[in-house]
Design a protein around this motif. Structure first.
Motif, PDB file in Angstrom:
ATOM      1  N   ALA A 233       0.795  -1.157  -0.118  1.00  0.00           N
ATOM      2  CA  ALA A 233       0.097   0.015   0.194  1.00  0.00           C
ATOM      3  C   ALA A 233       0.801   1.263  -0.143  1.00  0.00           C
ATOM      4  O   ALA A 233       0.653   2.197  -0.730  1.00  0.00           O
ATOM      5  N   TRP A 234       1.868   1.269   0.673  1.00  0.00           N
ATOM      6  CA  TRP A 234       2.713   2.207   0.804  1.00  0.00           C
ATOM      7  C   TRP A 234       3.569   2.667  -0.142  1.00  0.00           C
ATOM      8  O   TRP A 234       3.976   3.873  -0.748  1.00  0.00           O
ATOM      9  N   ILE A 235       3.977   1.333  -0.965  1.00  0.00           N
ATOM     10  CA  ILE A 235       4.923   1.529  -2.492  1.00  0.00           C
ATOM     11  C   ILE A 235       3.637   2.175  -3.424  1.00  0.00           C
ATOM     12  O   ILE A 235       4.323   3.156  -4.022  1.00  0.00           O
ATOM     13  N   ASN A 236       2.552   1.987  -3.225  1.00  0.00           N
ATOM     14  CA  ASN A 236       1.653   2.622  -4.318  1.00  0.00           C
ATOM     15  C   ASN A 236       1.573   4.105  -3.828  1.00  0.00           C
ATOM     16  O   ASN A 236       1.411   4.931  -4.810  1.00  0.00           O
ATOM     17  N   PHE A 237       1.448   4.252  -2.506  1.00  0.00           N
ATOM     18  CA  PHE A 237       1.485   5.781  -2.115  1.00  0.00           C
ATOM     19  C   PHE A 237       2.593   6.481  -2.770  1.00  0.00           C
ATOM     20  O   PHE A 237       2.380   7.663  -3.386  1.00  0.00           O
ATOM     21  N   PHE A 238       3.816   6.075  -2.468  1.00  0.00           N
ATOM     22  CA  PHE A 238       4.809   6.785  -3.012  1.00  0.00           C
ATOM     23  C   PHE A 238       4.891   6.978  -4.707  1.00  0.00           C
ATOM     24  O   PHE A 238       5.311   7.650  -5.090  1.00  0.00           O
ATOM     25  N   LYS A 239       4.494   5.913  -5.229  1.00  0.00           N
ATOM     26  CA  LYS A 239       4.318   5.912  -6.715  1.00  0.00           C
ATOM     27  C   LYS A 239       3.358   6.988  -7.357  1.00  0.00           C
ATOM     28  O   LYS A 239       3.783   7.621  -8.401  1.00  0.00           O
ATOM     29  N   ASN A 240       2.281   7.210  -6.268  1.00  0.00           N
ATOM     30  CA  ASN A 240       1.539   8.371  -6.693  1.00  0.00           C
ATOM     31  C   ASN A 240       1.460   9.453  -5.649  1.00  0.00           C
ATOM     32  O   ASN A 240       0.601  10.377  -5.302  1.00  0.00           O
ATOM     33  N   ILE A 241       2.769   9.837  -5.019  1.00  0.00           N
ATOM     34  CA  ILE A 241       2.938  10.989  -4.051  1.00  0.00           C
ATOM     35  C   ILE A 241       2.619  12.177  -4.515  1.00  0.00           C
ATOM     36  O   ILE A 241       2.076  12.785  -3.695  1.00  0.00           O
ATOM     37  N   SER A 242       2.716  12.720  -5.803  1.00  0.00           N
ATOM     38  CA  SER A 242       2.227  13.963  -6.293  1.00  0.00           C
ATOM     39  C   SER A 242       0.643  14.195  -6.244  1.00  0.00           C
ATOM     40  O   SER A 242       0.378  14.984  -5.676  1.00  0.00           O
ATOM     41  N   GLU A 243      -0.001  13.009  -6.842  1.00  0.00           N
ATOM     42  CA  GLU A 243      -1.344  13.044  -6.409  1.00  0.00           C
ATOM     43  C   GLU A 243      -1.927  13.061  -5.176  1.00  0.00           C
ATOM     44  O   GLU A 243      -2.771  13.516  -4.955  1.00  0.00           O
TER      45      GLU A 243
END
Length: 142
Positions: free
Chosen positions: A127-137
């Motif tokens: 979940a956090w990997i996904n968060f960081f992939k989309n950090i700008s959004e």
């Protein structure tokens, strides 16, 4: 260079950051050092988005990624502390000063200070990997 960016962007140095940062600030620093957070995003925005993500979206507490001593390790530390105090400060553990019972109480109150954020577990959590992939959004949507 990267270290000066870390100092300027987050205003902290890696060596002493752990002493006084919140879990989210510590996690933000770790993610930044791993290159997961763009420099254009403010520290305050990242920390707010992380807190919201952890507590509101994932429904987890700040402490859910903490690692603490086991009860056996804790008891060993307590016994070492008592033994050390008896040896080094024999006049302290007497009725006039701190009793052994009070020492144990103080040690118990400090138990959570023996825990630390497992940033590796967070940074490797899907979940956090996904968060960081989309950090700008994530930051903009917050």
């Amino acid at each position: 260079n990267k270290s000066s960016v870390i100092n300027n962007q987050f205003g902290e140095k890696k060596s002493n950051a752990r002493n006084y940062l919140s879990s989210y600030a510590e996690l933000a620093l770790s993610a930044y050092w791993e290159g997961l957070i763009p420099t254009k995003i403010s520290k305050k925005s990242v920390i707010a988005a992380m807190k919201y993500f952890q507590e509101e979206k994932l429904k987890l507490k700040e402490m859910d990624f903490y690692v603490c001593p086991t009860e056996k390790e804790y008891q060993r530390l307590l016994q070492y502390s008592l033994s050390h105090e008896r040896e080094m400060l024999p006049h302290i553990l007497n009725p006039i000063h701190l009793t052994e019972k009070e020492h144990i109480k103080v040690f118990e109150e400090a138990k959570m200070k023996m825990c630390h954020l497992d940033t590796n577990a967070v940074l490797n959590d899907p979940a956090w990997i996904n968060f960081f992939k989309n950090i700008s959004e994530e930051v903009l949507s917050f």
